[in-house]
Design a protein around this motif. Structure first.
Motif, PDB file in Angstrom:
ATOM      1  N   ALA A 184       4.916  -7.379  -6.291  1.00  0.00           N
ATOM      2  CA  ALA A 184       3.543  -7.555  -5.837  1.00  0.00           C
ATOM      3  C   ALA A 184       2.933  -8.831  -6.413  1.00  0.00           C
ATOM      4  O   ALA A 184       2.292  -9.611  -5.692  1.00  0.00           O
ATOM      5  N   ALA A 185       3.137  -9.066  -7.711  1.00  0.00           N
ATOM      6  CA  ALA A 185       2.610 -10.275  -8.334  1.00  0.00           C
ATOM      7  C   ALA A 185       3.235 -11.527  -7.713  1.00  0.00           C
ATOM      8  O   ALA A 185       2.549 -12.529  -7.476  1.00  0.00           O
ATOM      9  N   THR A 186       4.530 -11.473  -7.444  1.00  0.00           N
ATOM     10  CA  THR A 186       5.208 -12.605  -6.821  1.00  0.00           C
ATOM     11  C   THR A 186       4.611 -12.891  -5.450  1.00  0.00           C
ATOM     12  O   THR A 186       4.391 -14.060  -5.082  1.00  0.00           O
ATOM     13  N   ASP A 194       0.806  -1.221   0.000  1.00  0.00           N
ATOM     14  CA  ASP A 194       0.000   0.000   0.000  1.00  0.00           C
ATOM     15  C   ASP A 194       0.838   1.269   0.000  1.00  0.00           C
ATOM     16  O   ASP A 194       0.290   2.366   0.113  1.00  0.00           O
ATOM     17  N   ALA A 195       2.166   1.161  -0.141  1.00  0.00           N
ATOM     18  CA  ALA A 195       3.014   2.343  -0.256  1.00  0.00           C
ATOM     19  C   ALA A 195       4.405   1.911  -0.702  1.00  0.00           C
ATOM     20  O   ALA A 195       4.807   0.753  -0.521  1.00  0.00           O
ATOM     21  N   LEU A 196       5.129   2.866  -1.290  1.00  0.00           N
ATOM     22  CA  LEU A 196       6.537   2.670  -1.644  1.00  0.00           C
ATOM     23  C   LEU A 196       7.360   3.698  -0.890  1.00  0.00           C
ATOM     24  O   LEU A 196       7.006   4.880  -0.843  1.00  0.00           O
ATOM     25  N   LEU A 197       8.459   3.255  -0.283  1.00  0.00           N
ATOM     26  CA  LEU A 197       9.377   4.143   0.428  1.00  0.00           C
ATOM     27  C   LEU A 197      10.677   4.255  -0.352  1.00  0.00           C
ATOM     28  O   LEU A 197      11.352   3.256  -0.595  1.00  0.00           O
ATOM     29  N   LEU A 198      11.018   5.470  -0.776  1.00  0.00           N
ATOM     30  CA  LEU A 198      12.316   5.759  -1.379  1.00  0.00           C
ATOM     31  C   LEU A 198      13.295   6.001  -0.230  1.00  0.00           C
ATOM     32  O   LEU A 198      13.159   6.969   0.521  1.00  0.00           O
ATOM     33  N   LEU A 199      14.267   5.111  -0.091  1.00  0.00           N
ATOM     34  CA  LEU A 199      15.193   5.155   1.046  1.00  0.00           C
ATOM     35  C   LEU A 199      16.596   5.468   0.543  1.00  0.00           C
ATOM     36  O   LEU A 199      17.148   4.740  -0.289  1.00  0.00           O
ATOM     37  N   SER A 200      17.171   6.560   1.053  1.00  0.00           N
ATOM     38  CA  SER A 200      18.468   7.003   0.565  1.00  0.00           C
ATOM     39  C   SER A 200      19.407   7.348   1.718  1.00  0.00           C
ATOM     40  O   SER A 200      19.068   7.187   2.894  1.00  0.00           O
ATOM     41  N   PHE A 201      20.596   7.832   1.354  1.00  0.00           N
ATOM     42  CA  PHE A 201      21.666   8.095   2.310  1.00  0.00           C
ATOM     43  C   PHE A 201      21.470   9.419   3.042  1.00  0.00           C
ATOM     44  O   PHE A 201      21.720   9.529   4.230  1.00  0.00           O
ATOM     45  N   GLY A 202      21.024  10.439   2.319  1.00  0.00           N
ATOM     46  CA  GLY A 202      20.871  11.760   2.898  1.00  0.00           C
ATOM     47  C   GLY A 202      22.148  12.574   2.785  1.00  0.00           C
ATOM     48  O   GLY A 202      23.233  12.048   2.543  1.00  0.00           O
ATOM     49  N   GLY A 203      22.005  13.878   2.969  1.00  0.00           N
ATOM     50  CA  GLY A 203      23.163  14.760   2.889  1.00  0.00           C
ATOM     51  C   GLY A 203      22.842  16.138   3.429  1.00  0.00           C
ATOM     52  O   GLY A 203      21.670  16.520   3.540  1.00  0.00           O
ATOM     53  N   PRO A 204      23.867  16.915   3.800  1.00  0.00           N
ATOM     54  CA  PRO A 204      23.652  18.250   4.370  1.00  0.00           C
ATOM     55  C   PRO A 204      23.076  19.210   3.338  1.00  0.00           C
ATOM     56  O   PRO A 204      23.324  19.078   2.150  1.00  0.00           O
ATOM     57  N   GLU A 205      22.321  20.189   3.841  1.00  0.00           N
ATOM     58  CA  GLU A 205      21.723  21.179   2.948  1.00  0.00           C
ATOM     59  C   GLU A 205      22.122  22.605   3.305  1.00  0.00           C
ATOM     60  O   GLU A 205      21.581  23.567   2.758  1.00  0.00           O
ATOM     61  N   ALA A 206      23.103  22.749   4.212  1.00  0.00           N
ATOM     62  CA  ALA A 206      23.638  24.056   4.591  1.00  0.00           C
ATOM     63  C   ALA A 206      24.979  23.825   5.275  1.00  0.00           C
ATOM     64  O   ALA A 206      25.228  22.732   5.795  1.00  0.00           O
ATOM     65  N   PRO A 207      25.873  24.820   5.281  1.00  0.00           N
ATOM     66  CA  PRO A 207      27.187  24.622   5.910  1.00  0.00           C
ATOM     67  C   PRO A 207      27.103  24.144   7.350  1.00  0.00           C
ATOM     68  O   PRO A 207      27.898  23.288   7.774  1.00  0.00           O
ATOM     69  N   GLU A 208      26.132  24.661   8.106  1.00  0.00           N
ATOM     70  CA  GLU A 208      26.015  24.254   9.508  1.00  0.00           C
ATOM     71  C   GLU A 208      25.526  22.805   9.674  1.00  0.00           C
ATOM     72  O   GLU A 208      25.604  22.238  10.769  1.00  0.00           O
ATOM     73  N   ASP A 209      25.056  22.206   8.586  1.00  0.00           N
ATOM     74  CA  ASP A 209      24.608  20.805   8.633  1.00  0.00           C
ATOM     75  C   ASP A 209      25.756  19.820   8.466  1.00  0.00           C
ATOM     76  O   ASP A 209      25.603  18.633   8.782  1.00  0.00           O
ATOM     77  N   GLU A 236       5.293   8.494   9.820  1.00  0.00           N
ATOM     78  CA  GLU A 236       4.261   9.090   8.972  1.00  0.00           C
ATOM     79  C   GLU A 236       3.492   8.021   8.212  1.00  0.00           C
ATOM     80  O   GLU A 236       2.247   8.078   8.112  1.00  0.00           O
ATOM     81  N   LEU A 237       4.213   7.037   7.671  1.00  0.00           N
ATOM     82  CA  LEU A 237       3.550   5.942   6.959  1.00  0.00           C
ATOM     83  C   LEU A 237       2.591   5.191   7.872  1.00  0.00           C
ATOM     84  O   LEU A 237       1.449   4.883   7.494  1.00  0.00           O
ATOM     85  N   ALA A 238       3.044   4.892   9.096  1.00  0.00           N
ATOM     86  CA  ALA A 238       2.191   4.170  10.038  1.00  0.00           C
ATOM     87  C   ALA A 238       0.973   4.999  10.426  1.00  0.00           C
ATOM     88  O   ALA A 238      -0.158   4.492  10.477  1.00  0.00           O
ATOM     89  N   THR A 239       1.185   6.293  10.672  1.00  0.00           N
ATOM     90  CA  THR A 239       0.077   7.177  11.055  1.00  0.00           C
ATOM     91  C   THR A 239      -0.925   7.324   9.913  1.00  0.00           C
ATOM     92  O   THR A 239      -2.140   7.440  10.139  1.00  0.00           O
ATOM     93  N   ASP A 240      -0.426   7.285   8.681  1.00  0.00           N
ATOM     94  CA  ASP A 240      -1.307   7.372   7.512  1.00  0.00           C
ATOM     95  C   ASP A 240      -2.039   6.067   7.229  1.00  0.00           C
ATOM     96  O   ASP A 240      -2.823   5.990   6.275  1.00  0.00           O
ATOM     97  N   GLY A 241      -1.749   5.030   8.014  1.00  0.00           N
ATOM     98  CA  GLY A 241      -2.481   3.776   7.888  1.00  0.00           C
ATOM     99  C   GLY A 241      -1.862   2.738   6.983  1.00  0.00           C
ATOM    100  O   GLY A 241      -2.488   1.718   6.683  1.00  0.00           O
ATOM    101  N   HIS A 242      -0.638   2.937   6.548  1.00  0.00           N
ATOM    102  CA  HIS A 242       0.011   1.971   5.663  1.00  0.00           C
ATOM    103  C   HIS A 242       0.590   0.814   6.479  1.00  0.00           C
ATOM    104  O   HIS A 242       1.249   1.029   7.501  1.00  0.00           O
ATOM    105  N   ARG A 243       0.364  -0.397   6.003  1.00  0.00           N
ATOM    106  CA  ARG A 243       0.747  -1.579   6.769  1.00  0.00           C
ATOM    107  C   ARG A 243       1.684  -2.528   6.028  1.00  0.00           C
ATOM    108  O   ARG A 243       2.298  -3.394   6.618  1.00  0.00           O
ATOM    109  N   ARG A 244       1.792  -2.401   4.706  1.00  0.00           N
ATOM    110  CA  ARG A 244       2.683  -3.276   3.926  1.00  0.00           C
ATOM    111  C   ARG A 244       3.413  -2.400   2.920  1.00  0.00           C
ATOM    112  O   ARG A 244       2.819  -1.896   1.961  1.00  0.00           O
ATOM    113  N   ILE A 245       4.707  -2.204   3.137  1.00  0.00           N
ATOM    114  CA  ILE A 245       5.463  -1.195   2.407  1.00  0.00           C
ATOM    115  C   ILE A 245       6.599  -1.842   1.624  1.00  0.00           C
ATOM    116  O   ILE A 245       7.327  -2.698   2.153  1.00  0.00           O
TER     117      ILE A 245
END
Length: 378
Positions: free
Chosen positions: A337-339, A14-29, A105-114
């Motif tokens: 999903a088909a599998t 019922d949802a797809l999660l794009l999972l990545s490494f992340g990175g800073p968005e300002a010098p102080e980060d 957020e996914l859990a609060t939105d009611g998603h149970r199989r991601i």
């Protein structure tokens, strides 16, 4: 797919999660971000400031988050255009939006199989199991908070899916075309990926996968398979059948006494120049997008080394949000999903290794420091 229903049927997910490494968005980060990445390793803050110089050269902003926003938007657009009513969320391991917050957020939105799409195409601890360990940690935190922890499954490795390989072929041809006309036919290909400790490479992949027993384990075997596919396609397109190519490495970050995969891209450029190569095209097959390790290690350091040597060089683009890649993600979602529903489904893959497994074994790509729980395994 066997019938029209399967073209949009994402059940049981019922949802797809794009999972990545992340990175800073300002010098102080920058330093807080690096503290997240290296947590538990006892690296002093002064050293992290030194390491962060790559980010400071780019205003303290990593390109990876903007790349992920572009991919997120492209996936949502592709899904909507093809009638796939599956919401797509985004979370990171090391910076906002943090994985645990997105799962909450996914859990609060009611998603149970991601389903989870990790922005790493290959087998390996850092590129697969560590993401699954982070998922397990985040799910445990949700359980502690009394939230219903969803079930998560990870999409299979996509390194040899046509939607990943074919954009890389076109990018390599475009990079060849950037070289002077008298250089192109003799230019060599340097396929680049992230260097990792050789011990980690040797144990990468499923123990039952023959690729794991190859030199360098599944990590190296999978990269070599993709490199051959691209090199063969470039040879056919250019009519140059004997163009030399090699798999090389970049972005080493470990202690000097620990063996890591070699050769380094800059050392390789020196060797190619000494060998009389007229030019080199760097092809970053180990990376999904043009993030910091592409922008700095290739576009800054490696191209500077080539200029110093007087060696014509160019760099192929990464896949990024290419429509063929977003279509591949959609196909992988529907395939999985088909599998799960027990339906027969075509599993697209190019090269000699075939499609990767859907569910990782417990002994896949073991943690080099200590055993830890990981999600999405059997």
């Amino acid at each position: 797919m066997s019938d029209s229903r399967t073209l949009t049927d994402h059940a049981p997910y019922d949802a797809l999660l794009l999972l990545s490494f992340g990175g800073p968005e300002a010098p102080e980060d920058v330093v807080p971000f690096l503290e997240n990445v290296t947590r538990g390793r006892g690296i002093p803050k002064e050293r992290l400031t030194e390491v962060g110089k790559h980010y400071f050269l780019f205003g303290g902003v990593s390109p990876i988050n903007e790349q992920n926003r572009d991919l997120l938007a492209a996936l949502r657009k592709d899904f909507a255009e093809h009638g796939l009513d599956l919401p797509v969320y985004w979370g990171n391991r090391n910076w906002a939006p943090y994985l645990v917050d997105t799962l909450r957020e996914l859990a609060t939105d009611g998603h149970r199989r991601i389903l989870v799409l990790a922005t790493s195409a290959y087998a390996g601890y850092s590129g697969c199991r560590q993401y699954r360990e982070n998922l397990a940690d985040a799910l445990a935190q949700l359980a502690e908070e009394g939230l219903p922890a969803p079930t998560v499954d990870k999409l299979r490795h996509f390194y040899n899916h046509p939607g990943f390989v074919r954009p890389m072929i076109d990018a390599t041809l475009a990079a060849l075309a950037e070289l002077p006309a008298g250089v192109r036919d003799g230019a060599r290909l340097a396929f680049t990926t992230h260097s990792i400790p050789t011990a980690m490479a040797d144990t990468s992949g499923d123990p039952d996968d023959p690729a794991r027993s190859a030199p360098g384990g599944a990590y190296v075997a999978q990269h070599l398979d993709v490199a051959r596919l691209i090199a063969d396609a470039v040879a056919e397109a250019t009519g140059v059948a004997d163009r030399p190519w090699e798999l090389v490495y970049q972005s080493r970050s470990g202690a000097p006494h620990i063996p890591w995969l070699e050769p380094d891209i800059c050392d390789h450029l020196e060797a190619q120049h000494a060998d009389g190569a007229p030019g080199v095209v760097m092809v970053p097959i180990g990376f999904v997008s043009d993030h910091m390790e592409v922008k700095y290690d290739l576009d800054t350091e490696a191209l500077a080394k080539a200029a110093e040597l007087g060696l014509p060089a160019s760099r192929a683009a990464t896949v990024g949000a290419d429509p063929r890649f977003t279509a591949a993600v959609r196909e992988l979602v529907l395939e999985r999903a088909a599998t799960e529903r027990g339906a027969a489904v075509e599993r697209c893959a190019l090269g000699a290794l075939g499609p990767s497994h859907d569910v990782c074994a417990v002994a896949c790509c073991p943690n080099p420091r200590a055993a830890r729980p990981a999600a999405a395994e059997r």
